[in-house]
Design a protein around this motif. Structure first.
Motif, short mmCIF file in Angstrom:
data_model
loop_
_atom_site.label_atom_id
_atom_site.label_comp_id
_atom_site.label_asym_id
_atom_site.label_seq_id
_atom_site.Cartn_x
_atom_site.Cartn_y
_atom_site.Cartn_z
N VAL A 296 52.16 83.13 51.99
CA VAL A 296 52.23 81.67 52.03
C VAL A 296 52.22 81.09 50.62
CG1 VAL A 296 51.13 79.56 52.86
CG2 VAL A 296 51.06 81.64 54.26
N THR A 297 53.18 80.22 50.36
CA THR A 297 53.20 79.42 49.15
C THR A 297 52.78 78.02 49.55
OG1 THR A 297 55.01 80.71 48.21
CG2 THR A 297 54.64 78.51 47.28
N LEU A 298 51.62 77.59 49.05
CA LEU A 298 51.09 76.27 49.36
C LEU A 298 51.38 75.35 48.17
CD1 LEU A 298 49.38 74.35 51.13
CD2 LEU A 298 47.37 75.24 49.93
N LEU A 299 52.07 74.25 48.44
CA LEU A 299 52.39 73.27 47.40
C LEU A 299 51.66 71.97 47.69
CD1 LEU A 299 56.26 73.81 47.12
CD2 LEU A 299 54.47 74.80 45.68
N THR A 300 51.04 71.41 46.66
CA THR A 300 50.37 70.12 46.77
C THR A 300 51.03 69.15 45.81
OG1 THR A 300 48.75 70.59 45.05
CG2 THR A 300 48.20 71.32 47.30
N GLU A 301 50.50 67.93 45.74
CA GLU A 301 51.13 66.95 44.84
C GLU A 301 51.06 67.39 43.39
OE1 GLU A 301 46.89 65.45 44.66
OE2 GLU A 301 48.18 65.85 46.35
N ARG B 270 57.53 88.33 55.64
CA ARG B 270 57.37 87.00 56.22
C ARG B 270 56.90 86.06 55.12
NH1 ARG B 270 54.38 88.65 61.85
NH2 ARG B 270 56.30 89.05 62.98
N HIS B 271 57.59 84.95 54.97
CA HIS B 271 57.28 83.97 53.94
C HIS B 271 57.09 82.60 54.59
CE1 HIS B 271 58.64 86.73 50.74
NE2 HIS B 271 59.60 87.04 51.59
N ALA B 272 56.20 81.82 54.03
CA ALA B 272 56.02 80.44 54.49
C ALA B 272 55.88 79.54 53.28
CB ALA B 272 54.78 80.32 55.38
N LEU B 273 56.61 78.45 53.32
CA LEU B 273 56.49 77.40 52.30
C LEU B 273 55.80 76.23 52.99
CD1 LEU B 273 57.10 76.40 49.45
CD2 LEU B 273 59.29 75.54 50.31
N VAL B 274 54.59 75.92 52.55
CA VAL B 274 53.75 74.91 53.19
C VAL B 274 53.49 73.81 52.17
CG1 VAL B 274 51.52 74.48 54.27
CG2 VAL B 274 52.70 76.66 54.67
N ALA C 6 47.86 71.43 55.81
CA ALA C 6 48.50 72.50 55.05
C ALA C 6 47.54 73.68 54.83
CB ALA C 6 49.01 71.96 53.71
N ALA C 7 46.31 73.39 54.49
CA ALA C 7 45.33 74.45 54.25
C ALA C 7 45.06 75.24 55.53
CB ALA C 7 44.03 73.87 53.70
N ARG C 8 44.95 74.55 56.66
CA ARG C 8 44.70 75.24 57.93
C ARG C 8 45.88 76.10 58.35
NH1 ARG C 8 41.53 70.90 61.66
NH2 ARG C 8 39.58 72.08 61.61
N LEU C 9 47.07 75.59 58.17
CA LEU C 9 48.24 76.39 58.53
C LEU C 9 48.35 77.60 57.63
CD1 LEU C 9 50.61 76.75 60.42
CD2 LEU C 9 51.99 75.46 58.80
N LYS C 10 48.10 77.44 56.35
CA LYS C 10 48.12 78.56 55.42
C LYS C 10 47.16 79.64 55.89
CE LYS C 10 47.31 79.70 50.51
NZ LYS C 10 46.48 80.87 50.69
N GLN C 11 45.96 79.23 56.21
CA GLN C 11 44.94 80.17 56.68
C GLN C 11 45.39 80.87 57.96
OE1 GLN C 11 41.24 78.36 57.88
NE2 GLN C 11 40.07 80.19 57.33
N ALA C 12 45.94 80.13 58.89
CA ALA C 12 46.38 80.71 60.16
C ALA C 12 47.52 81.71 59.94
CB ALA C 12 46.82 79.61 61.12
N LEU C 13 48.44 81.40 59.05
CA LEU C 13 49.58 82.29 58.82
C LEU C 13 49.19 83.55 58.05
CD1 LEU C 13 52.34 79.68 57.95
CD2 LEU C 13 52.17 81.07 60.02
N GLU C 14 48.13 83.48 57.29
CA GLU C 14 47.71 84.66 56.53
C GLU C 14 46.79 85.56 57.34
OE1 GLU C 14 47.94 82.90 52.00
OE2 GLU C 14 46.04 82.77 53.06
N GLN C 15 46.23 85.05 58.42
CA GLN C 15 45.28 85.82 59.23
C GLN C 15 45.87 86.14 60.59
OE1 GLN C 15 41.71 83.51 59.35
NE2 GLN C 15 41.29 83.76 57.19
N ASN C 16 45.03 86.59 61.47
CA ASN C 16 45.37 86.83 62.87
C ASN C 16 46.54 87.77 63.06
OD1 ASN C 16 43.34 84.94 63.57
ND2 ASN C 16 44.78 83.26 63.35
#
Length: 155
Positions: free
Chosen positions: A60-65, A21-25, A44-54
Motif C-alpha cells: 500500500v502506498t498511502l498519500l496524504t496532503e 498486489r498494489h494499492a494507491l490510497v 485511508a489509514a483503516r483501508l491501508k491497514q485492512a489491505l496489509e493484513q488479513n
C-alpha cells in the motif's frame, strides 16, 4: 469500512493470485479552499491497514496532503507508484476526500489546491470574469478548470 475490507478479502481470496498486489490510497485533505474533512485521514489509514493484513497482503502506498499538495506533486507520486506495477499485478485505487461530477466527462477527485467555485471566480482576471455573463457560463468555466488543472478523472 470493516465491511469493505471483508468484501475486498473475499473478492481477492477467490481470484487466482497475481504476481503482486498494489494499492494507491489517498486521503487526509486539509482546507485548500474547500471545507476541511476529518474522515479521509481515518478512512485511508483503516483501508491501508485492512489491505496489509488479513491475508490480503497488498503493498500500500498511502498519500496524504503532504504528499500531493498540487497536481504536479500528485502526478509525480502517481508515476512512482505506476513504475512499481507490473502488467499482471492487481491494483486498487482508493480516494477519500472531495469529489466533483462533470456532466459528460466523469467524476473527479479534487486535490489539495482546489478552490470552491466562488473563490475560483473571484481569482479570475477581471476581463476574463466579465465574459462569464450567466451562471451556466460560470459553472462551465469552473468545471473546465477542475478537469484541466486540478482534478483527476476516475471511473
Amino acid at each position: 469500512l470493516i465491511a469493505l475490507a471483508l468484501d475486498v478479502h473475499v473478492t481477492f481470496a477467490q481470484q487466482a493470485p497475481a504476481r503482486q498486489r498494489h494499492a494507491l490510497v489517498l486521503g487526509d485533505y486539509k482546507d485548500g479552499g474547500l471545507a476541511k474533512l476529518k474522515a479521509p485521514r481515518n478512512d485511508a489509514a483503516r483501508l491501508k491497514q485492512a489491505l496489509e493484513q488479513n491475508g490480503i497482503e497488498f503493498q500500500v502506498t498511502l498519500l496524504t496532503e503532504a504528499d500531493v499538495k498540487d497536481k504536479a506533486a500528485f502526478d509525480a507520486a502517481l508515476a512512482r507508484f505506476a513504475a512499481r506495477v507490473g502488467e499482471k499485478d492487481e491494483v486498487i485505487f482508493y480516494f477519500s476526500g472531495h469529489g466533483f461530477h462533470v456532466e459528460g466527462k466523469g467524476n473527479y477527485y479534487l486535490l489539495g489546491d482546489a478552490k470552491r467555485q466562488d473563490v475560483f471566480l473571484r481569482d479570475l482576471p477581471r476581463a476574463e470574469a466579465q465574459k462569464l455573463e450567466s451562471q451556466e457560463a460560470r459553472d462551465r468555466a469552473y468545471q473546465d478548470w477542475i478537469t484541466k488543472e486540478i482534478g483527476r478523472a476516475h471511473v
